[in-house]
Design an enzyme around this catalytic site. Structure first.
Site, PDB file in Angstrom:
ATOM      1  N   SER A 260       0.832  -1.204   0.000  1.00  0.00           N
ATOM      2  CA  SER A 260       0.000   0.000   0.000  1.00  0.00           C
ATOM      3  C   SER A 260       0.866   1.253   0.000  1.00  0.00           C
ATOM      4  CB  SER A 260      -0.924  -0.006   1.216  1.00  0.00           C
ATOM      5  OG  SER A 260      -0.193   0.417   2.345  1.00  0.00           O
ATOM      6  N   LYS A 261       0.214   2.364  -0.215  1.00  0.00           N
ATOM      7  CA  LYS A 261       0.916   3.640  -0.232  1.00  0.00           C
ATOM      8  C   LYS A 261       1.623   3.909   1.087  1.00  0.00           C
ATOM      9  CE  LYS A 261      -1.654   5.947  -3.823  1.00  0.00           C
ATOM     10  NZ  LYS A 261      -1.996   7.219  -4.426  1.00  0.00           N
ATOM     11  N   ARG A 262       1.064   3.370   2.155  1.00  0.00           N
ATOM     12  CA  ARG A 262       1.627   3.615   3.490  1.00  0.00           C
ATOM     13  C   ARG A 262       2.847   2.740   3.778  1.00  0.00           C
ATOM     14  NH1 ARG A 262       0.686   7.616   5.893  1.00  0.00           N
ATOM     15  NH2 ARG A 262      -1.169   8.707   5.238  1.00  0.00           N
TER      16      ARG A 262
END
Ligand code: GLU
Length: 511
Positions: A260-262
């Protein structure tokens, strides 16, 4: 027929490397077949628009060397390529679906929908606007024609929803996944158009793919659930559907879930091509470019996340990838991100990178630190330390001691190597170097070796102490190579400085 493919990001933030891989596969496929690669910006959801995201996307692909033939920032015969600029075009298509019975107006207020959701939740059920529930909602299927006309004339807010036909088997023919069959009964009647004049993703995407004559839709697996609706939309319009290829997900390194982006900065590697500063929070997310990766390495690494040429060839230039790529060889299973592999590729491409270019980069780092050195020296340093580079940023950490004298000396090394008498031996070595005129590293090497052996000294102790005075640490390439670049004069100064400083530090232990 030459393929026309598109990469269609929504400008909702920085581009995730999964998106970069999608664009890359589109590009490889287009170039291999003499086709056209299009950049379309899908910005119909204005609430998710993020300042700077579009510019970021364009800059990222410029850096990576993925070139679009048509689209935002380039132009072409099928424009405009930004959906917000195509806004007036979509209404007629929504109307057409209504006229043909493939869509209907729905007037349910957000409150009414929320109310329904709560009622369902109370019974531990999920509310879905579909063939079952639409009969009990406020829409043009349940209201009289007059009432619908009245509401529209009044300017009441509405959405236009797709009307799925129950009990229909929908076939999505996917190049990677084969035939995927879905029963229409499980699908909801997605919103296609809103009374604010904006189409949703689904309508705009299909209309644009049709008008732009897209032949292959190559996109992430997260869009597979939308594919049945898209197939039905083509049918409803009476248009020929493009071929679909849904790419496998990029997974976290341990394979547990989607990358994910995180994840990036949490797991220690970038998930974005370029560094991104969030315009609202100011939060910075790292990028491959700023972390010292070469675009060639990022491309090669991404190409192999989900595809391989069918043999064990790993290193491939963009041109080779274009030749070897095939949609059929893309795997169905998710691809695990592998940081070690990413580093390995970068190391590999750095070795092939011209010394002059690396030297330019190092020169500007030096300038930034108020240091100076001539280009010849910098190029020699680069050639010597190159094999130690994994990232462009390592240039400095692997070479700083060529440009500034050590001011600190590694205490562990002092404790281990610096003994009584070391200082005297090093002074003698300094003389051996000075007396080698003209200086020749091989001759100097032999003299020093003879001295150490002739006096039955401990090689590791003397050489590491010597290194400590030049580098401040027990690291770096061959010592005589370092001396050759530093020059005898500088070497002797460092030897003397080192002896003085370390003798003070080491006093306690020699005693
Ligand atoms: N705008 C969609 C996205 O952001 C495009 C999906 C598609 O390629 O159809 O990924």
């Amino acid at each position: 027929m030459k393929p026309r493919v598109r990469f269609a990001p929504s400008p909702t933030g920085p581009l995730h490397i999964g998106g970069v891989r999608t664009a890359l596969y589109n590009y490889l496929f287009a170039k291999q077949n003499g086709g056209t690669m299009i950049l379309r910006i899908e910005d119909t959801d204005q609430t998710r628009f993020v300042e700077g995201a579009e510019e970021y996307i364009i800059e990222a692909f410029q850096w990576l060397g993925v070139k679009f033939d048509e689209g935002v920032g380039i132009g072409g015969n099928y424009g405009p390529y930004k959906q917000s600029e195509r806004k007036p075009m979509y209404k007629q298509y929504a109307d057409q679906l209504i006229a043909n019975g493939w869509a209907y107006y729905a007037f349910d207020t957000p409150e009414a929908l929320e109310q329904k959701r709560k009622e369902y939740e109370a019974e531990k059920k999920n509310f879905q606007y579909d063939w079952r529930t639409r009969e009990n909602m406020t829409n043009s299927l349940t209201l009289s024609a007059e009432e619908v006309a009245q509401r529209l004339a009044n300017g009441d807010a509405y959405v236009i929803r797709f009307k799925h036909t129950p009990d229909t088997e929908i076939l999505v023919n996917d190049i990677i996944r084969g035939e995927v069959r879905i029963n229409s009964n499980i699908l909801d009647d997605k919103v296609l158009y809103k009374s604010d004049g904006m189409p949703t993703y689904h309508l705009a995407n299909i209309v644009d793919d049709h008008l732009m004559e897209i032949t292959h839709v190559i996109r992430g697996e997260e869009w597979l659930p939308s594919a049945p609706l898209h197939v039905m939309l083509y049918k409803a319009f009476g248009w020929e559907a493009p071929r679909f290829a849904h790419l496998p997900l990029l997974l976290k390194p341990d394979g547990n879930g989607k990358l994910s982006k995180r994840d990036g900065d949490r797991l220690g590697f970038p998930v974005f091509p370029l560094q991104w500063k969030d315009p609202k929070s100011g939060e910075i997310s790292s990028g491959y470019r700023e972390s010292g990766y070469l675009p060639e390495a990022v491309i090669n690494m991404l190409a192999l996340l989900g595809w391989n040429p069918g043999n064990d060839q790993e290193v491939m230039s963009m041109d080779e990838l274009i030749q070897l790529f095939s949609l059929e060889k893309i795997s169905k299973a998710g691809a695990k991100f592998d940081l070690e592999k990413a580093k390995w590729f970068n190391h590999h491409y750095l070795q092939a990178y011209p010394n002059e270019k690396l030297a330019e980069s190092l020169k500007s780092t030096l300038q930034g630190k108020g240091l100076d050195a001539d280009m010849d020296k910098i190029i020699r340093v680069v050639a010597l330390i190159k094999e130690r580079l994994y990232f462009i940023n390592d240039l400095w950490s692997q070479s700083y001691y060529f440009f500034e004298r050590p001011t600190e000396y590694n205490e562990q090394v002092i404790k281990k190597r610096w003994k009584e008498g070391t200082a005297e031996h090093l002074m003698h070595i300094a003389e051996l170097l000075t007396s080698t005129v003209p200086f020749d590293k091989a001759v100097a090497h032999d003299k020093v070796m003879d001295y150490i052996r002739g006096n039955e000294l401990n090689m590791g102790q003397i050489m590491n102490s010597f290194r400590l005075t030049l580098v401040g640490d027990a690291k770096g390439p061959d010592l005589f190579e370092i001396i050759d670049i530093l020059g005898v004069e500088e070497t002797v100064i460092r030897l003397k400085n080192g002896i003085e400083a370390i003798s003070k530090l080491a006093n306690w232990q020699i005693r």
